[in-house]
Design an enzyme around this catalytic site. Sequence first.
Site, PDB file in Angstrom:
ATOM      1  N   TYR A   1      83.919  51.490   3.649  1.00 12.79           N
ATOM      2  CA  TYR A   1      83.582  50.570   2.572  1.00 12.79           C
ATOM      3  C   TYR A   1      83.452  51.312   1.237  1.00 12.79           C
ATOM      4  CZ  TYR A   1      82.212  47.609   6.557  1.00 12.79           C
ATOM      5  OH  TYR A   1      82.163  46.901   7.731  1.00 12.79           O
TER       6      TYR A   1
ATOM      7  N   HIS B   1      84.563  52.094  14.924  1.00 17.89           N
ATOM      8  CA  HIS B   1      85.083  51.149  13.935  1.00 17.89           C
ATOM      9  C   HIS B   1      86.598  50.966  14.057  1.00 17.89           C
ATOM     10  CE1 HIS B   1      84.781  49.799   9.419  1.00 17.89           C
ATOM     11  NE2 HIS B   1      84.861  48.783  10.259  1.00 17.89           N
TER      12      HIS B   1
END
Length: 309
Positions: A49, A131
Amino acid sequence: MGSAPRGRFGLGAASLGNLYAPIDDEQAHAVLETAWELGIRYFDTAPHYGLGLSERRVGAFLATKPRNEFVVSTKVGRLLVPQRGTGLDPEFQVPADYRRVWDFSSDGVRRSLDESLTRLGLDSVDIVYLHDPDEYDLGPALAEGLPAVAALRDAGVVSAVGLGSKSAAALAAGARSGMLDVLMVAGRYTLLDQSALEFLPEAADVVAAGVFNSGVLATGEPSASARYEYAPVPPEVLGRAREIAAVCAEFGVDLPTAALHYPLREPVVRTIVVGAASPDEVRQNHARLQSTVPGDLWATLRDKGLIRR
């Protein structure tokens, strides 16, 4: 095995990494402070992010709070490697000073966590998620990554480990592995996509993320300019979202409220994680979760074939 996130509502921090549009540090802090004031105590971030920007902002905020009063999670699988600036990152509105390198090995997972802790300014996180293994190569990623994150928990480095993904196949494999404490189900258990029903009975604890499916469910009247799965919404999906919105309106419920409540009807879903780019978005979603949704709404959506039985 480890523990689940704290509370029904967690703050997802992708927007704090300048997803879609840039925000400054002051606004990011205001988002986090508003969440805290409303009683939110679970914060989820990732190196992905904003190439570490989200982690830095979340960490700077949490440094001002008692460590025993919050739960924080981050993710592993992508290492951030410095590179000469080449404009803006294609996914987040940040300078492309780093490139993402997939690494699901034991060493790579531990290095990723250590680097995240540095950015966060914390001695530990509570939960680590593997992830997006499906975006690399699912089989090899799970073969290396699942034992690597499980080893972190078994060594007491983190309290719980999980897998976070938009892929039903990846999530199902994680649920069936017997190695994980929690799944972060991104966009696969929503009013528009219930593919997670195939594996939810085999999951331990579930965190539902992406409940607005990238935005198409975030407004009372779905727009043709909305995003679905990080891309322009297809006409057939838009049509179904509008049908669902119309049924919600018959019951006096706006579409985003229904989207927030829907995953929490499943007992295994302990928490929903919702992002926000402004304090008002946090307040709106918090208020929506305090409202009551009539049970007949879900029955009507099922009877009309708009959600799965």
